[in-house]
Design a protein around this motif. Structure first.
Motif, mmCIF file in Angstrom:
data_model
loop_
_atom_site.group_PDB
_atom_site.id
_atom_site.type_symbol
_atom_site.label_atom_id
_atom_site.label_comp_id
_atom_site.label_asym_id
_atom_site.label_seq_id
_atom_site.Cartn_x
_atom_site.Cartn_y
_atom_site.Cartn_z
ATOM 1 N N TYR A 1 54.906 73.284 -34.923
ATOM 2 C CA TYR A 1 55.086 71.855 -35.179
ATOM 3 C C TYR A 1 56.471 71.581 -35.771
ATOM 4 O O TYR A 1 57.157 70.639 -35.364
ATOM 5 C CB TYR A 1 53.998 71.331 -36.118
ATOM 6 C CG TYR A 1 54.166 69.867 -36.411
ATOM 7 C CD1 TYR A 1 53.681 68.905 -35.531
ATOM 8 C CD2 TYR A 1 54.844 69.435 -37.546
ATOM 9 C CE1 TYR A 1 53.862 67.561 -35.770
ATOM 10 C CE2 TYR A 1 55.027 68.089 -37.797
ATOM 11 C CZ TYR A 1 54.536 67.156 -36.908
ATOM 12 O OH TYR A 1 54.727 65.820 -37.138
ATOM 13 N N GLU B 1 58.029 66.211 -31.860
ATOM 14 C CA GLU B 1 56.729 66.517 -32.459
ATOM 15 C C GLU B 1 55.652 65.631 -31.844
ATOM 16 O O GLU B 1 55.895 64.458 -31.562
ATOM 17 C CB GLU B 1 56.776 66.345 -33.982
ATOM 18 C CG GLU B 1 56.727 64.922 -34.475
ATOM 19 C CD GLU B 1 58.040 64.171 -34.374
ATOM 20 O OE1 GLU B 1 58.075 63.024 -34.831
ATOM 21 O OE2 GLU B 1 59.032 64.682 -33.838
ATOM 22 N N ARG C 1 52.366 63.292 -31.603
ATOM 23 C CA ARG C 1 51.631 62.364 -32.462
ATOM 24 C C ARG C 1 50.207 62.893 -32.581
ATOM 25 O O ARG C 1 49.632 63.362 -31.609
ATOM 26 C CB ARG C 1 51.619 60.981 -31.822
ATOM 27 C CG ARG C 1 50.788 59.984 -32.608
ATOM 28 C CD ARG C 1 50.633 58.682 -31.831
ATOM 29 N NE ARG C 1 49.676 57.837 -32.473
ATOM 30 C CZ ARG C 1 48.379 57.827 -32.189
ATOM 31 N NH1 ARG C 1 47.881 58.610 -31.270
ATOM 32 N NH2 ARG C 1 47.556 57.012 -32.840
ATOM 33 N N ASN D 1 49.165 65.767 -39.315
ATOM 34 C CA ASN D 1 49.958 66.743 -38.584
ATOM 35 C C ASN D 1 50.104 67.962 -39.504
ATOM 36 O O ASN D 1 49.814 67.867 -40.700
ATOM 37 C CB ASN D 1 51.305 66.152 -38.143
ATOM 38 C CG ASN D 1 52.215 65.817 -39.293
ATOM 39 O OD1 ASN D 1 52.457 66.623 -40.196
ATOM 40 N ND2 ASN D 1 52.747 64.593 -39.285
ATOM 41 N N GLU E 1 57.762 58.707 -39.691
ATOM 42 C CA GLU E 1 56.816 58.958 -38.594
ATOM 43 C C GLU E 1 56.269 57.643 -38.026
ATOM 44 O O GLU E 1 55.999 57.555 -36.840
ATOM 45 C CB GLU E 1 55.681 59.868 -39.049
ATOM 46 C CG GLU E 1 56.111 61.310 -39.239
ATOM 47 C CD GLU E 1 56.602 61.949 -37.947
ATOM 48 O OE1 GLU E 1 55.802 62.117 -37.010
ATOM 49 O OE2 GLU E 1 57.798 62.267 -37.873
ATOM 50 N N SER E 2 56.107 56.643 -38.882
ATOM 51 C CA SER E 2 55.658 55.334 -38.399
ATOM 52 C C SER E 2 56.655 54.767 -37.397
ATOM 53 O O SER E 2 56.273 54.236 -36.350
ATOM 54 C CB SER E 2 55.495 54.354 -39.569
ATOM 55 O OG SER E 2 54.405 54.708 -40.373
ATOM 56 N N ARG F 1 59.027 56.557 -35.713
ATOM 57 C CA ARG F 1 59.156 57.456 -34.552
ATOM 58 C C ARG F 1 57.990 57.314 -33.571
ATOM 59 O O ARG F 1 58.176 57.404 -32.369
ATOM 60 C CB ARG F 1 59.279 58.904 -35.018
ATOM 61 C CG ARG F 1 60.606 59.179 -35.711
ATOM 62 C CD ARG F 1 60.713 60.599 -36.208
ATOM 63 N NE ARG F 1 60.492 61.616 -35.201
ATOM 64 C CZ ARG F 1 61.357 61.954 -34.246
ATOM 65 N NH1 ARG F 1 62.509 61.328 -34.166
ATOM 66 N NH2 ARG F 1 61.075 62.901 -33.392
ATOM 67 N N HIS F 2 56.792 57.134 -34.095
ATOM 68 C CA HIS F 2 55.612 57.055 -33.227
ATOM 69 C C HIS F 2 55.125 55.619 -33.011
ATOM 70 O O HIS F 2 54.073 55.407 -32.422
ATOM 71 C CB HIS F 2 54.477 57.918 -33.790
ATOM 72 C CG HIS F 2 54.788 59.374 -33.762
ATOM 73 N ND1 HIS F 2 54.870 60.093 -32.593
ATOM 74 C CD2 HIS F 2 55.066 60.244 -34.759
ATOM 75 C CE1 HIS F 2 55.167 61.355 -32.877
ATOM 76 N NE2 HIS F 2 55.300 61.466 -34.180
ATOM 77 N N GLU G 1 53.870 53.362 -35.044
ATOM 78 C CA GLU G 1 52.520 53.205 -35.585
ATOM 79 C C GLU G 1 52.629 53.064 -37.106
ATOM 80 O O GLU G 1 53.272 53.877 -37.755
ATOM 81 C CB GLU G 1 51.696 54.428 -35.219
ATOM 82 C CG GLU G 1 50.317 54.441 -35.799
ATOM 83 C CD GLU G 1 49.500 55.569 -35.225
ATOM 84 O OE1 GLU G 1 48.378 55.280 -34.783
ATOM 85 O OE2 GLU G 1 49.965 56.722 -35.211
ATOM 86 N N LEU H 1 51.558 53.881 -40.311
ATOM 87 C CA LEU H 1 50.686 54.860 -40.959
ATOM 88 C C LEU H 1 50.180 54.375 -42.310
ATOM 89 O O LEU H 1 49.084 54.753 -42.723
ATOM 90 C CB LEU H 1 51.405 56.200 -41.090
ATOM 91 C CG LEU H 1 51.744 56.870 -39.761
ATOM 92 C CD1 LEU H 1 52.515 58.162 -39.987
ATOM 93 C CD2 LEU H 1 50.486 57.137 -38.949
ATOM 94 N N LYS I 1 43.550 54.020 -36.441
ATOM 95 C CA LYS I 1 44.834 54.353 -35.810
ATOM 96 C C LYS I 1 44.728 54.088 -34.313
ATOM 97 O O LYS I 1 43.633 54.064 -33.749
ATOM 98 C CB LYS I 1 45.168 55.839 -36.028
ATOM 99 C CG LYS I 1 45.526 56.166 -37.472
ATOM 100 C CD LYS I 1 45.877 57.609 -37.660
ATOM 101 C CE LYS I 1 47.266 57.892 -37.165
ATOM 102 N NZ LYS I 1 47.667 59.295 -37.432
#
Length: 189
Positions: A93, A102, A104, A109, A169-170, A172-173, A175, A177, A186
């Protein structure tokens, strides 16, 4: 699986028209936000040794015990068997993360799981040292007070890294979080 559990995990449309699934159950969310509030209060508002500081410390410690038990008997994404990564899975990962590829994941993760475990260990240690400071055997021991303070500061540093990672990460994806830790839901895909 009961009918209620099946309905909770159903893929349902959100207000934005995307389909969501229940990931974080109420025990996980209450634990998370109780720890956030308790740490913020004890680090920045309440004085060490105050009755309120101790009560909040005991509340956080009790929530930690509940969460540890829930890690063995709780819902799918709350269980340690679901998210504690093997070394191979963590390294894979992290390599994908370093390349910006990476995957989702619905639950934790591997990097997030390691962070959660580290924070839980620090919460246990700061709770233990806080309790020990109230014992006659350790009353006034400077090394214990310094250890307690070091652990509290380590929690703060890791919590800030955790929050920054959640924001990154929110983005990048695509979303939210933080919102998912409030609602428990989610995006399903």
């Amino acid at each position: 699986m009961s009918g209620a559990q099946m309905r909770a995990r159903e893929d349902i449309p959100s207000a934005a028209g995307t389909h969501t699934v229940q990931v974080w159950d109420p025990v996980v969310r209450v634990f998370h936000w109780t720890v956030v509030a308790g740490c913020l209060l004890n680090l920045f508002i309440l004085e060490d040794g105050d009755l309120a500081h101790r009560i909040i410390g005991y509340l956080v410690a009790a929530m930690l015990v509940i969460r540890l038990v829930w890690g063995f008997i709780g819902t799918r994404y709350a269980r340690f068997t679901e998210f504690v990564p093997s070394r191979h899975r963590l390294v894979g990962y992290l390599a994908a993360l370093a390349k910006g590829r990476e995957p989702r994941m619905l639950g934790h993760n591997p990097a997030g799981a390691v962070m959660m475990l580290a924070l839980m260990a620090l919460l246990a240690a700061v709770s233990l040292t806080g309790w020990m400071m109230g014992l006659d055997a350790f009353w006034g021991e400077e090394w214990l007070e310094e250890t307690h303070e070091f652990l509290a500061n380590a929690i703060l540093v890791l919590a800030l890294l955790h929050a920054a990672a959640a924001v990154i990460e929110s983005v990048r994806h695509r979303e939210n979080l933080v919102l998912s830790m409030i609602t428990g839901r989610k995006r399903s895909n």
